[in-house]
Design a protein around this motif. Structure first.
Motif, PDB file in Angstrom:
ATOM      1  N   LEU A   1      76.096 -15.973  50.137  1.00  0.00           N
ATOM      2  CA  LEU A   1      76.042 -14.509  50.217  1.00  0.00           C
ATOM      3  C   LEU A   1      75.658 -14.023  51.609  1.00  0.00           C
ATOM      4  O   LEU A   1      76.140 -13.000  52.068  1.00  0.00           O
ATOM      5  N   PHE A   2      74.775 -14.746  52.281  1.00  0.00           N
ATOM      6  CA  PHE A   2      74.248 -14.255  53.550  1.00  0.00           C
ATOM      7  C   PHE A   2      75.221 -14.410  54.707  1.00  0.00           C
ATOM      8  O   PHE A   2      75.344 -13.510  55.534  1.00  0.00           O
ATOM      9  N   LEU A   3      75.899 -15.529  54.798  1.00  0.00           N
ATOM     10  CA  LEU A   3      76.763 -15.780  55.962  1.00  0.00           C
ATOM     11  C   LEU A   3      77.885 -14.757  56.118  1.00  0.00           C
ATOM     12  O   LEU A   3      78.126 -14.286  57.227  1.00  0.00           O
ATOM     13  N   PRO A   4      78.586 -14.343  55.066  1.00  0.00           N
ATOM     14  CA  PRO A   4      79.596 -13.300  55.262  1.00  0.00           C
ATOM     15  C   PRO A   4      78.994 -11.926  55.582  1.00  0.00           C
ATOM     16  O   PRO A   4      79.603 -11.122  56.279  1.00  0.00           O
ATOM     17  N   ASN A   5      77.787 -11.646  55.081  1.00  0.00           N
ATOM     18  CA  ASN A   5      77.191 -10.327  55.282  1.00  0.00           C
ATOM     19  C   ASN A   5      76.373 -10.227  56.570  1.00  0.00           C
ATOM     20  O   ASN A   5      76.072  -9.123  57.014  1.00  0.00           O
ATOM     21  N   GLY A   6      75.999 -11.346  57.150  1.00  0.00           N
ATOM     22  CA  GLY A   6      75.167 -11.322  58.347  1.00  0.00           C
ATOM     23  C   GLY A   6      75.800 -10.586  59.512  1.00  0.00           C
ATOM     24  O   GLY A   6      75.194  -9.673  60.086  1.00  0.00           O
ATOM     25  N   PRO A   7      77.028 -10.922  59.903  1.00  0.00           N
ATOM     26  CA  PRO A   7      77.660 -10.194  61.017  1.00  0.00           C
ATOM     27  C   PRO A   7      77.904  -8.718  60.687  1.00  0.00           C
ATOM     28  O   PRO A   7      77.830  -7.865  61.570  1.00  0.00           O
TER      29      PRO A   7
END
Length: 66
Positions: A52-58
């Motif tokens: 969940l975090f990696l796609p939403n981080g940028p």
């Protein structure tokens, strides 16, 4: 959305400090088998959260609302 990830990081850090204090103060927690199970569980949790975090981080970093 980023606030939830920040809370999770702080919760993980607090859990690590608590686990480390138990490890140093209690001989019962120094069993290698139990610690490896705990480390594997933490890694599975980190990997599932990173989905969940990696796609939403940028997207959080490039947000123009503040």
């Amino acid at each position: 959305m980023f606030n939830n990830f920040y809370f999770a990081v702080l919760l993980a850090f607090g859990t690590f400090v608590f686990w480390l204090s138990l490890l140093l103060s209690n001989k019962r927690f120094r069993v290698v088998k139990n610690n490896t199970k705990m480390v594997i569980s933490v890694l599975i949790g980190l990997l599932s959260g990173s989905i969940l975090f990696l796609p939403n981080g940028p997207q959080c970093c490039n947000n123009t609302n503040g």
